[in-house]
Scaffold this active site. Structure first.
Site, PDB file in Angstrom:
ATOM      1  N   ARG A  49       3.282  -0.089  -3.334  1.00 43.52           N
ATOM      2  CA  ARG A  49       2.305  -0.438  -2.310  1.00 43.52           C
ATOM      3  C   ARG A  49       0.983  -0.574  -3.049  1.00 43.52           C
ATOM      4  O   ARG A  49       0.532   0.351  -3.734  1.00 43.52           O
ATOM      5  CB  ARG A  49       2.246   0.652  -1.246  1.00 43.52           C
ATOM      6  CG  ARG A  49       1.197   0.432  -0.134  1.00 43.52           C
ATOM      7  CD  ARG A  49      -0.024   1.275  -0.381  1.00 43.52           C
ATOM      8  NE  ARG A  49      -0.914   1.319   0.776  1.00 43.52           N
ATOM      9  CZ  ARG A  49      -2.127   1.839   0.749  1.00 43.52           C
ATOM     10  NH1 ARG A  49      -2.613   2.371  -0.363  1.00 43.52           N
ATOM     11  NH2 ARG A  49      -2.891   1.845   1.821  1.00 43.52           N
ATOM     12  N   ASP A  95      -2.691  -0.526  -3.219  1.00 39.87           N
ATOM     13  CA  ASP A  95      -3.807   0.015  -2.451  1.00 39.87           C
ATOM     14  C   ASP A  95      -4.972  -0.975  -2.424  1.00 39.87           C
ATOM     15  O   ASP A  95      -5.357  -1.542  -3.451  1.00 39.87           O
ATOM     16  CB  ASP A  95      -4.269   1.335  -3.084  1.00 39.87           C
ATOM     17  CG  ASP A  95      -5.520   1.880  -2.441  1.00 39.87           C
ATOM     18  OD1 ASP A  95      -5.441   2.272  -1.269  1.00 39.87           O
ATOM     19  OD2 ASP A  95      -6.580   1.898  -3.115  1.00 39.87           O
ATOM     20  N   GLU A 105      -1.812  -3.477   0.792  1.00 36.96           N
ATOM     21  CA  GLU A 105      -2.779  -3.055   1.800  1.00 36.96           C
ATOM     22  C   GLU A 105      -3.966  -4.016   1.662  1.00 36.96           C
ATOM     23  O   GLU A 105      -4.845  -3.814   0.836  1.00 36.96           O
ATOM     24  CB  GLU A 105      -3.236  -1.615   1.577  1.00 36.96           C
ATOM     25  CG  GLU A 105      -4.205  -1.154   2.660  1.00 36.96           C
ATOM     26  CD  GLU A 105      -5.073   0.016   2.253  1.00 36.96           C
ATOM     27  OE1 GLU A 105      -5.614   0.695   3.148  1.00 36.96           O
ATOM     28  OE2 GLU A 105      -5.247   0.264   1.041  1.00 36.96           O
ATOM     29  N   ASP A 113      -4.828   7.065   6.067  1.00 41.79           N
ATOM     30  CA  ASP A 113      -6.189   6.608   6.343  1.00 41.79           C
ATOM     31  C   ASP A 113      -6.554   6.776   7.811  1.00 41.79           C
ATOM     32  O   ASP A 113      -7.635   7.277   8.140  1.00 41.79           O
ATOM     33  CB  ASP A 113      -6.341   5.135   5.963  1.00 41.79           C
ATOM     34  CG  ASP A 113      -6.701   4.933   4.504  1.00 41.79           C
ATOM     35  OD1 ASP A 113      -7.378   5.814   3.927  1.00 41.79           O
ATOM     36  OD2 ASP A 113      -6.315   3.899   3.933  1.00 41.79           O
TER      37      ASP A 113
END
Length: 582
Positions: free
Chosen positions: A257, A259, A296, A388
């Protein structure tokens, strides 16, 4: 394009000897200096600025630094920092995870579970997390996403302040224990993704600038941006590409993933994110398994997953989270400023993005997004909680604490009944209510004060509110999951419904991911939302009044978010799911 990848830092040659390779253009001399008193190893430079040398096989545990023009620093590609990020690097031998026959998980089938190793268990280690994998398998998820493992200063951190991207944070355990975690996950049918941070380095312990211009003036919200398109960027690009290859090929992860990919500033003809997604696919083809890249990006940009764009398999989509939370809580601060209408929830469930470039994003103050019709449902990873969305709230409240367990479960049903890829945040499956706030253990007092001031400023919209101290160990300890709650009557009630939801999702019956397979209708007058799939029918009551709902004749109720209700009626802020016969 970066040159063909070469091993960086210490690595073993085919004959077993030790070798070192460091990128340091414009430097005059490099040596490896050892803590045990053995003679330094002089490195030879080439025209591209790479310095390398081979020597006899160094035993695991040998500690060393890289001397650059007379000053010694940790290896920027160190695999282990036994005394912390400021200390010497250490030679380690890493054995890749061995999972015969493992082929990975397709994004079309993924149900993702995000966890933070330090707070997932009381022990906060990979070894302890391995013992909990059976719970995840029984829950039904099939992808585990670990928040960043790269070494950072001190004992505790979310992981996004890493400064040694190749080194495993020592407090989490050993490389052997990470291998055991991955192998056990694979044996249970779970793919393992790693959250990697390629947009910035943390504020303490980053020594890459002693070797090359790894960062440049362009700023991210967390500091200087990575230099992907300036002078000597070819070496920086190789460093991060080699890092991805290392975690996937040498360690055994099933993908990454990326960031804050929207904060990866790169004006190169071929963006680094595209090169990374292509590299992941290449490794997957070579090893005959599925390797995923999830970005993301948070700008609702269809180019992120487009074949002729960045080429990622999927991207995080926050709009369903924001639409549901804003509607259910009435909050309109920060990123909820553009949400809050009933129609936003319907749009998020039907199309994926609410902010699609046609309406003003009141938080960012511009027109965010693009048309989601250019994407497939499997390209959107949706959630109602993540690190988050929980951790950046003023009080770090999880949905069960913020809304109560039944309304939190209503939000979860909406997520699973949507046609998108669902992601859970650790503990939500039993209605965990402990706060999850940002925590750190920096040694630089200026950084500690800066973090505290930053958190206060972010929460300035709450008059008089002073968030818990991120540096206090108590903030970290308070974030740990309380596993006994899963065995309480309330915890079992939520957990059983999560298991049913996941089983239906995995079977392709709830929220199937073929375009158009889920029909979404919303009634603004009753605040009812109807999600119809070929084999399931889901009603969401997003208003306070009880409403009449009905299922087709012969269909069976498989789940309701409240323990008791009147037949044919659905209480306010509740959901029900029916399944077709057969």
């Amino acid at each position: 394009m970066f040159p063909p990848l070469g091993r960086l830092g210490h690595h073993r040659l085919a004959d077993g000897r030790s070798a070192f390779r460091v990128f340091a253009p414009e430097k005059l001399a490099l040596r490896i200096v050892f803590d045990d008193g053995r003679a330094p190893l002089v490195l030879d430079g080439d025209a591209l600025g790479y310095w390398s040398a081979a020597t006899e096989a160094l035993p695991a545990g040998t500690r060393y630094r890289v001397e650059v023009d007379g000053a010694a620093w940790p290896d920027p590609a160190s695999r282990r920092q036994p005394e912390g990020v400021h200390g010497p690097s250490e030679v380690v031998d890493i054995v890749p995870a061995a999972s015969p026959g493992w082929r990975g998980v397709e994004i079309d089938d993924a149900v993702i579970y995000e966890l933070h190793v330090g707070t997932f268990t009381p022990e906060g280690t990979l070894a302890a997390a391995t013992q909990r994998l059976g719970h995840l398998a029984a829950l039904g998820v099939n992808v585990v996403e670990l928040m960043p493992l790269a070494a950072f200063p001190g004992e505790r951190n979310w992981g996004y302040d890493g400064v040694q991207p190749f080194a495993l944070h020592a407090a989490y355990g050993s490389w052997a224990e990470l291998r055991q975690f991955i192998e056990q996950a694979h044996a249970l049918g779970l793919a393992v993704l790693l959250d990697v941070v390629y947009n910035h380095f943390g504020p303490e312990g980053n020594y890459t600038g002693q070797f090359a211009p790894y960062t440049r003036a362009a700023a991210t919200p967390w500091g200087a941006a990575i230099n992907f398109d300036g002078e000597y960027a070819y070496g920086v690009r190789e460093y991060f590409a080699e890092n991805l290859r290392f975690w996937v090929e040498d360690v055994g992860f099933d993908g990454v993933r990326l960031d804050a990919a929207s904060e990866i500033h790169d004006n190169s003809p071929v963006p680094i994110v595209r090169e990374l997604s292509e590299l992941a696919r290449e490794i997957g083809r070579r090893q005959r398994r599925r390797v995923l890249t999830i970005a993301e990006h948070l700008r609702n940009n269809a180019r992120v997953t487009a074949a002729d764009g960045l080429g990622c398999d999927a991207q995080w989509n926050d709009d369903l989270n924001h639409a549901l939370v804003a509607w259910l809580t009435g909050e309109r601060w920060r990123h909820y400023a553009s949400f809050g209408r009933f129609e936003d929830v319907v749009t998020a469930l039907a199309r994926g993005w609410v902010l699609d470039g046609t309406r003003l994003d009141r938080f960012r103050r511009h027109f965010t997004g693009s048309d989601p019709a250019a994407t497939l449902p499997r390209e959107h990873v949706v959630h109602v909680q993540n690190h988050d969305q929980v951790g950046n709230r003023p009080g770090g409240e999880r949905l069960a604490a913020l809304l109560g367990p039944e309304r939190a479960l209503l939000a979860a049903v909406a997520m699973f009944a949507s046609p998108f890829v669902p992601m859970l945040f650790m503990g939500e499956e039993w209605g965990e209510a402990t706060p999850f706030l940002f925590f750190e253990d920096f040694g630089d007092r200026r950084v500690v004060r800066g973090v505290r001031a930053g958190r206060r400023a972010e929460n300035g919209f709450v008059p008089g509110f002073d968030p818990p101290n991120p540096h206090a160990r108590s903030t970290f300890l308070a974030a740990k999951l309380r596993w006994p709650r899963a065995a309480t009557p309330e915890g079992r009630f939520v957990l059983e419904r999560y298991r049913r939801l996941i089983a239906l999702k995995r079977a392709g019956e709830l929220g199937p991911r073929e375009r158009g397979a889920v029909q979404v209708d919303g009634d603004a007058a009753t605040k009812l939302v109807r999600l119809a799939a070929p084999r399931t029918l889901t009603w969401l009551n997003l208003g306070p009044a009880e409403q009449a709902v009905a299922a087709p004749e012969g269909w069976t109720e498989v789940l309701c978010t409240v323990a008791q209700r009147t037949p044919g009626r659905l209480p306010g802020f509740a959901a029900v799911v029916w399944r077709a016969p057969g």
